[in-house]
Design a protein around this motif. Structure first.
Motif, PDB file in Angstrom:
ATOM      1  N   LYS A 209       1.313   6.717   6.263  1.00  0.00           N
ATOM      2  CA  LYS A 209       0.540   6.015   7.569  1.00  0.00           C
ATOM      3  C   LYS A 209      -0.614   6.945   7.819  1.00  0.00           C
ATOM      4  CE  LYS A 209       1.748   3.101   9.802  1.00  0.00           C
ATOM      5  NZ  LYS A 209       2.876   3.116  10.746  1.00  0.00           N
ATOM      6  N   ASN A 210      -0.157   8.234   7.649  1.00  0.00           N
ATOM      7  CA  ASN A 210      -1.122   9.209   8.169  1.00  0.00           C
ATOM      8  C   ASN A 210      -1.898  10.130   7.134  1.00  0.00           C
ATOM      9  OD1 ASN A 210      -0.477   8.589  10.903  1.00  0.00           O
ATOM     10  ND2 ASN A 210       1.345   9.443  10.496  1.00  0.00           N
ATOM     11  N   LEU A 211      -1.456  10.170   5.970  1.00  0.00           N
ATOM     12  CA  LEU A 211      -2.119  10.964   4.901  1.00  0.00           C
ATOM     13  C   LEU A 211      -3.763  10.614   4.696  1.00  0.00           C
ATOM     14  CD1 LEU A 211      -0.239  10.201   1.493  1.00  0.00           C
ATOM     15  CD2 LEU A 211      -0.489  12.518   2.524  1.00  0.00           C
ATOM     16  N   ASP A 212      -4.247  11.697   4.264  1.00  0.00           N
ATOM     17  CA  ASP A 212      -5.711  11.601   4.224  1.00  0.00           C
ATOM     18  C   ASP A 212      -5.987  10.823   3.181  1.00  0.00           C
ATOM     19  OD1 ASP A 212      -6.449  13.571   6.042  1.00  0.00           O
ATOM     20  OD2 ASP A 212      -6.522  15.165   4.969  1.00  0.00           O
ATOM     21  N   LEU A 213      -7.072   9.722   3.454  1.00  0.00           N
ATOM     22  CA  LEU A 213      -7.474   8.873   2.497  1.00  0.00           C
ATOM     23  C   LEU A 213      -8.847   9.013   2.572  1.00  0.00           C
ATOM     24  CD1 LEU A 213      -5.731   5.390   3.828  1.00  0.00           C
ATOM     25  CD2 LEU A 213      -4.979   6.832   1.879  1.00  0.00           C
ATOM     26  N   ALA A 214      -9.493   8.861   1.315  1.00  0.00           N
ATOM     27  CA  ALA A 214     -10.711   8.745   0.985  1.00  0.00           C
ATOM     28  C   ALA A 214     -11.522   7.925   1.589  1.00  0.00           C
ATOM     29  CB  ALA A 214     -11.056   8.926  -0.603  1.00  0.00           C
ATOM     30  N   ALA A 215     -12.738   8.089   2.113  1.00  0.00           N
ATOM     31  CA  ALA A 215     -13.543   7.351   2.741  1.00  0.00           C
ATOM     32  C   ALA A 215     -13.866   6.074   1.917  1.00  0.00           C
ATOM     33  CB  ALA A 215     -14.754   7.786   3.269  1.00  0.00           C
ATOM     34  N   SER A 299      -1.471  -9.020  10.533  1.00  0.00           N
ATOM     35  CA  SER A 299      -0.038  -8.598  10.819  1.00  0.00           C
ATOM     36  C   SER A 299       0.465  -8.056   9.314  1.00  0.00           C
ATOM     37  CB  SER A 299       0.792  -9.369  11.426  1.00  0.00           C
ATOM     38  OG  SER A 299       1.539 -10.514  10.590  1.00  0.00           O
ATOM     39  N   ASN A 300       1.723  -7.692   9.200  1.00  0.00           N
ATOM     40  CA  ASN A 300       2.249  -7.591   8.105  1.00  0.00           C
ATOM     41  C   ASN A 300       2.347  -8.861   7.184  1.00  0.00           C
ATOM     42  OD1 ASN A 300       4.204  -7.951  10.226  1.00  0.00           O
ATOM     43  ND2 ASN A 300       5.927  -7.853   8.924  1.00  0.00           N
ATOM     44  N   LEU A 301       2.437  -9.936   7.704  1.00  0.00           N
ATOM     45  CA  LEU A 301       2.291 -11.190   7.066  1.00  0.00           C
ATOM     46  C   LEU A 301       1.160 -11.337   6.258  1.00  0.00           C
ATOM     47  CD1 LEU A 301       4.023 -13.368   9.832  1.00  0.00           C
ATOM     48  CD2 LEU A 301       4.860 -12.348   8.177  1.00  0.00           C
ATOM     49  N   HIS A 302       0.128 -10.562   6.696  1.00  0.00           N
ATOM     50  CA  HIS A 302      -1.072 -10.549   5.835  1.00  0.00           C
ATOM     51  C   HIS A 302      -1.074  -9.171   4.782  1.00  0.00           C
ATOM     52  CE1 HIS A 302      -2.516 -12.490   9.468  1.00  0.00           C
ATOM     53  NE2 HIS A 302      -3.041 -13.434   8.639  1.00  0.00           N
ATOM     54  N   GLN A 303       0.075  -8.720   4.494  1.00  0.00           N
ATOM     55  CA  GLN A 303       0.057  -7.522   3.730  1.00  0.00           C
ATOM     56  C   GLN A 303      -0.454  -6.519   4.413  1.00  0.00           C
ATOM     57  OE1 GLN A 303       2.020  -8.137   0.949  1.00  0.00           O
ATOM     58  NE2 GLN A 303       1.787 -10.098   1.357  1.00  0.00           N
ATOM     59  N   VAL A 304      -0.195  -6.307   5.798  1.00  0.00           N
ATOM     60  CA  VAL A 304      -0.931  -5.099   6.295  1.00  0.00           C
ATOM     61  C   VAL A 304       0.161  -4.242   6.409  1.00  0.00           C
ATOM     62  CG1 VAL A 304      -1.625  -4.042   8.363  1.00  0.00           C
ATOM     63  CG2 VAL A 304      -2.666  -6.115   7.618  1.00  0.00           C
ATOM     64  N   GLY A 305       0.234  -3.011   5.801  1.00  0.00           N
ATOM     65  CA  GLY A 305       1.386  -2.098   5.747  1.00  0.00           C
ATOM     66  C   GLY A 305       0.757  -0.851   6.224  1.00  0.00           C
ATOM     67  N   VAL A 307      -0.640   1.759   4.511  1.00  0.00           N
ATOM     68  CA  VAL A 307      -1.844   2.156   3.969  1.00  0.00           C
ATOM     69  C   VAL A 307      -3.077   1.472   4.746  1.00  0.00           C
ATOM     70  CG1 VAL A 307      -3.316   2.164   1.947  1.00  0.00           C
ATOM     71  CG2 VAL A 307      -0.963   2.339   1.691  1.00  0.00           C
ATOM     72  N   GLN A 308      -2.886   0.256   5.069  1.00  0.00           N
ATOM     73  CA  GLN A 308      -4.027  -0.452   5.654  1.00  0.00           C
ATOM     74  C   GLN A 308      -4.031  -0.025   6.961  1.00  0.00           C
ATOM     75  OE1 GLN A 308      -1.712  -1.890   3.829  1.00  0.00           O
ATOM     76  NE2 GLN A 308      -2.619  -3.125   2.287  1.00  0.00           N
ATOM     77  N   ILE A 309      -3.001   0.236   7.718  1.00  0.00           N
ATOM     78  CA  ILE A 309      -2.989   0.622   9.009  1.00  0.00           C
ATOM     79  C   ILE A 309      -3.859   2.210   9.191  1.00  0.00           C
ATOM     80  CG2 ILE A 309      -1.580   1.667  11.090  1.00  0.00           C
ATOM     81  CD1 ILE A 309      -1.472  -1.467  11.002  1.00  0.00           C
ATOM     82  N   ALA A 311      -5.946   2.958   6.991  1.00  0.00           N
ATOM     83  CA  ALA A 311      -7.339   2.789   6.687  1.00  0.00           C
ATOM     84  C   ALA A 311      -8.147   2.304   7.903  1.00  0.00           C
ATOM     85  CB  ALA A 311      -7.480   1.790   5.696  1.00  0.00           C
ATOM     86  N   PHE A 312      -7.387   1.238   8.597  1.00  0.00           N
ATOM     87  CA  PHE A 312      -8.244   0.743   9.933  1.00  0.00           C
ATOM     88  C   PHE A 312      -8.432   1.798  10.846  1.00  0.00           C
ATOM     89  CE2 PHE A 312      -5.865  -3.530   9.004  1.00  0.00           C
ATOM     90  CZ  PHE A 312      -6.816  -3.974   7.828  1.00  0.00           C
ATOM     91  N   GLN A 313      -7.212   2.587  11.255  1.00  0.00           N
ATOM     92  CA  GLN A 313      -7.375   3.752  12.200  1.00  0.00           C
ATOM     93  C   GLN A 313      -8.589   4.662  11.828  1.00  0.00           C
ATOM     94  OE1 GLN A 313      -3.307   4.850  12.028  1.00  0.00           O
ATOM     95  NE2 GLN A 313      -2.765   4.047  13.834  1.00  0.00           N
ATOM     96  N   ARG A 314      -8.678   4.886  10.470  1.00  0.00           N
ATOM     97  CA  ARG A 314      -9.715   6.107  10.166  1.00  0.00           C
ATOM     98  C   ARG A 314     -11.366   5.229  10.208  1.00  0.00           C
ATOM     99  NH1 ARG A 314      -7.727  10.566   7.751  1.00  0.00           N
ATOM    100  NH2 ARG A 314      -5.531  10.328   7.587  1.00  0.00           N
ATOM    101  N   MET A 315     -11.090   3.994  10.115  1.00  0.00           N
ATOM    102  CA  MET A 315     -12.383   3.231   9.862  1.00  0.00           C
ATOM    103  C   MET A 315     -12.759   3.014  11.453  1.00  0.00           C
ATOM    104  SD  MET A 315     -13.660   3.045   6.985  1.00  0.00           S
ATOM    105  CE  MET A 315     -15.010   1.757   7.060  1.00  0.00           C
TER     106      MET A 315
END
Ligand code: UDP
Length: 416
Positions: A209-215, A299-305, A307-309, A311-315
């Protein structure tokens, strides 16, 4: 036996580059006298919501310092979770009546769980009201639990708790050796206990959830969800719960769009297994969205897990957590850690995390939320600077190592 939650591994030394050697050494010293202790964390759900998020890191970290820790979840039922959600709402101040039938449903299910609880623990930490009465049912098995220290961890803001519902819980809670709270303000005045401790939750900088992710990776994820990475993004990550005020966020967003017409809103929320209200609130939020293509309801029903959270928070240009009541609100620290400014409702633990005007803003209503979002969207450099301050605030106060230190300290004192 109660259901055991499978755990990933965590190694304390991996946190050294983030928190420094001194913190790691302090933790090792505190852990030494507790080496080999059997510690159980018990809560209501292995998935969804902040407590599950916390335990997924805290328990593996306890293990990494030599403690024989486990996480188990109680067995609920639809009827039980319907009652405990009402209890949760009542304890946050909603006008709810706990009928005799509801009390029976609650107690019968807790008793079933008490019968499944193994003995032999040195410390049992029970989280939140759902399993709180379990100690009452095992208290007479004096031999089996003779050496067990019992701690109740309350993650909820009880400042405005419904009196009758709290009175139902208070005797159960007072049987514990200690209780742990996010903020001292949450503790009811009439709680008679020798040990009442403050230890706010934390986030794990090394979790997915919180690891650095490449832009480019974050850009691609948002694009896959139909969000335009080149237009302004406002984001709230929360369970679909009335206290998280998703409809208020939509109302604020509509005001924002009057001056920033190309803004987009992402509302991402998982459905927790112990939260039967989720689907209803989802539908209400969907109705409020009214088919608006720039409001993305996910939601998680759209495969939002995780990694996606992440990315959304970073973006997000601005992250919002417009809660009306909030125990802590891990999502605030999650976003600040990613260097994003956060606009939060002036509620509970959000006020611990956002220093108003430094890492973001605290707001009291829809118009002020909209105004702050608009201002931050107009000042990307200022928004980045706030986010950078927020990251350091989180590093100093809200990373998992701080929580580990608090708990080792508490268990050390109680077991001394
Ligand atoms: N969360 C998630 N996916 C979602 C919504 C929430 O993983 O779609 C996570 C969120 O990132 C945070 C936790 O669930 O880690 C929510 O914790 P918080 O303390 O903010 O609120 P709670 O749900 O416990 O009231």
């Amino acid at each position: 036996m109660l259901e055991r939650v499978p755990l990933l591994e965590r190694h304390l030394d991996d946190y050294r580059p983030i928190v420094g050697d001194e913190v790691v050494e302090r933790i090792r010293t505190l852990a030494e006298p507790l080496r080999g202790a059997r510690v159980l964390h018990l809560n209501a759900t292995a998935y969804g919501g902040g407590v599950a998020e916390l335990l997924a890191t805290h328990v593996p970290l306890l293990r990494s310092v030599g403690i024989d820790a486990e996480w188990q979840v109680m067995q609920g039922s639809d009827e039980f979770f319907a009652v405990t959600k009402e209890v949760h709402n009542a304890l946050q101040g909603a006008p709810v009546e706990l009928t005799p039938q509801m009390r029976r449903t609650y107690l019968e299910r807790v008793l079933d769980n008490a019968l499944l609880l193994q003995d032999g623990w040195d410390v049992v930490v029970v989280h939140d009201p759902q399993p709180a009465a379990i100690l009452h049912y095992v208290a007479d098995q004096i031999e089996a639990f003779r050496d067990t220290t019992w701690i109740w961890r309350c993650h909820i803001d009880l400042t405005d708790a419904n009196h009758d519902v709290w009175e139902f819980y208070r005797p159960f809670v007072q049987q514990y050796d200690a209780s742990v709270w996010t903020m001292p303000e949450f503790v009811p005045d009439d709680l008679a206990m020798d040990r009442i401790v403050q230890a706010p939750p934390c986030i794990d900088p090394l979790s997915v959830k919180n690891l650095d992710l490449a832009a480019p990776f974050c850009t691609e994820i948002t694009r896959q969800y139909g969000i335009d990475p080149h237009r302004p993004i406002v984001c709230q990550v929360s369970r679909f719960d009335p206290w998280k005020d998703p409809i208020g966020v939509i109302e604020a967003f509509r005001l924002v769009r009057e001056s920033v017409p190309d803004a987009q809103l992402v509302l991402a929320g998982s459905m927790a297994t112990d939260d039967p209200e989720g689907f209803r609130v989802w539908e209400e939020t969907e109705a409020a969205r009214a088919g608006d293509r720039d409001i993305h309801l996910l939601s998680n029903l759209h495969q939002v897990g995780a990694v996606q959270i992440n990315a959304f928070q970073r973006m997000a240009d601005v992250v919002v957590q417009k809660s009306l009541r909030e125990g802590f609100g891990l999502t605030v620290s999650e976003a600040l850690w990613k260097g994003r400014p956060v606009i939060g409702g002036r509620a509970g633990g959000i006020t611990l995390q956002i220093r108003d005007g430094f890492d973001g803003y605290l707001v009291d209503d829809v118009p002020s939320c909209a105004q702050r979002i608009t201002d931050l969207l107009a000042d990307p450099a200022g928004a980045d600077a706030m986010g950078a301050d927020g990251r350091e605030h989180v590093r100093a106060n809200f990373l998992s190592t701080r929580e580990l230190e608090d708990w080792l300290g508490l268990m050390g004192t109680l077991r001394a």
